[in-house]
Design a protein around this motif. Structure first.
Motif, PDB file in Angstrom:
ATOM      1  N   HIS A  15     138.057  82.944  87.641  1.00 47.80           N
ATOM      2  CA  HIS A  15     139.131  82.992  86.552  1.00 47.80           C
ATOM      3  C   HIS A  15     138.389  84.280  85.519  1.00 47.80           C
ATOM      4  CE1 HIS A  15     140.007  78.918  87.298  1.00 47.80           C
ATOM      5  NE2 HIS A  15     138.703  78.744  87.331  1.00 47.80           N
ATOM      6  N   ARG A  16     139.701  84.794  84.896  1.00 50.68           N
ATOM      7  CA  ARG A  16     139.426  85.908  83.871  1.00 50.68           C
ATOM      8  C   ARG A  16     139.274  85.284  82.309  1.00 50.68           C
ATOM      9  NH1 ARG A  16     144.048  89.183  82.909  1.00 50.68           N
ATOM     10  NH2 ARG A  16     144.468  88.104  80.948  1.00 50.68           N
ATOM     11  N   ASP A  18     139.701  85.107  78.781  1.00 48.35           N
ATOM     12  CA  ASP A  18     140.616  85.694  77.779  1.00 48.35           C
ATOM     13  C   ASP A  18     139.684  85.334  76.375  1.00 48.35           C
ATOM     14  OD1 ASP A  18     142.292  87.162  79.414  1.00 48.35           O
ATOM     15  OD2 ASP A  18     143.464  85.172  79.751  1.00 48.35           O
ATOM     16  N   GLN A  70     136.611  93.128  81.108  1.00 44.87           N
ATOM     17  CA  GLN A  70     137.196  91.854  81.716  1.00 44.87           C
ATOM     18  C   GLN A  70     135.928  91.237  82.082  1.00 44.87           C
ATOM     19  OE1 GLN A  70     140.651  91.873  83.733  1.00 44.87           O
ATOM     20  NE2 GLN A  70     141.341  93.595  82.821  1.00 44.87           N
ATOM     21  N   ILE A  72     134.998  88.071  84.823  1.00 40.93           N
ATOM     22  CA  ILE A  72     135.555  87.132  85.624  1.00 40.93           C
ATOM     23  C   ILE A  72     134.665  86.249  85.963  1.00 40.93           C
ATOM     24  CG2 ILE A  72     136.508  86.811  87.879  1.00 40.93           C
ATOM     25  CD1 ILE A  72     138.182  88.892  86.297  1.00 40.93           C
ATOM     26  N   VAL A 122     137.944  91.377  90.992  1.00 43.78           N
ATOM     27  CA  VAL A 122     137.601  92.437  90.035  1.00 43.78           C
ATOM     28  C   VAL A 122     138.562  93.448  90.492  1.00 43.78           C
ATOM     29  CG1 VAL A 122     136.240  94.408  89.448  1.00 43.78           C
ATOM     30  CG2 VAL A 122     135.347  91.889  89.193  1.00 43.78           C
ATOM     31  N   ALA A 125     141.996  92.727  89.096  1.00 38.45           N
ATOM     32  CA  ALA A 125     142.086  92.917  87.765  1.00 38.45           C
ATOM     33  C   ALA A 125     142.098  94.516  87.450  1.00 38.45           C
ATOM     34  CB  ALA A 125     140.796  92.358  86.964  1.00 38.45           C
TER      35      ALA A 125
END
Length: 180
Positions: A15-16, A18, A70, A72, A122, A125
């Motif tokens: 999951h990223r 946020d 980001q 992850i 990654v 993304a």
């Protein structure tokens, strides 16, 4: 927290992140501590204190909040068990490049493909934000060369003895690149 991890249990993610959870820095520090104690190459030494890990984790969470990186993650029953960072290069001439960093999986879950799944997340993304090339660094002595080269990374150089795990235990810093 390590007692809460079931090597055969359900893992969610990748999951990223946020919006960082208020306990994210503590969870990162805890994961890094487990990886370090097991001898993993996450950038800390066996003598690194919890406060040192927590300070670095707090800085990382601030970078996530500021959207400079980001993050992850993978988790199991509210325990962070893996993470990776995508850091796009902010310089105008290098905005098509980025770095894969901090790829780590809890020792109890290693060898089950989670590192590869984080790696692949990654890459997805990186594609999503328009990156074309990535770099990564790894420490010698853990066969990370095999992990990266099996995933189409090319070793570009080594800095002998650049990583001092402990007095008398120095490892090479290995630089890899790959096209996204």
């Amino acid at each position: 927290m390590a007692d809460d991890i079931d090597p055969e249990g359900f893992v969610s993610g990748p999951h990223r992140v946020d919006t960082p959870h208020p306990d994210l820095a503590e969870a990162l520090a805890d994961l890094w501590g487990r990886v370090t104690v097991a001898g993993g190459p996450i950038g800390f030494t066996p003598t690194s204190t919890v406060d040192e890990l927590r300070a670095v984790a707090t800085d990382l969470v601030e970078e996530v909040r500021a959207r400079r990186i980001q993050l992850i993650t993978i988790g199991q029953q509210h325990v962070l068990v893996g993470m990776a960072v995508l850091r796009p290069d902010p310089l105008p001439a290098r905005r098509h490049t980025g770095e894969l960093g901090w790829l780590a999986v809890d020792p109890q879950l290693q060898g089950k493909g989670w590192g590869g799944r984080l790696h692949d997340a990654v890459l997805v993304a990186a594609q999503a934000v328009g990156l074309e090339k990535l770099s990564a660094q790894a420490r010698s002595g853990h066969d990370l060369e095999g992990f990266y080269t099996a995933r189409d990374w090319v070793e570009r150089g080594r800095w002998p003895g650049a990583v001092r795990v402990a007095e008398g235990d120095e490892r090479d810093d290995i630089w890899f690149t790959r096209d996204v």
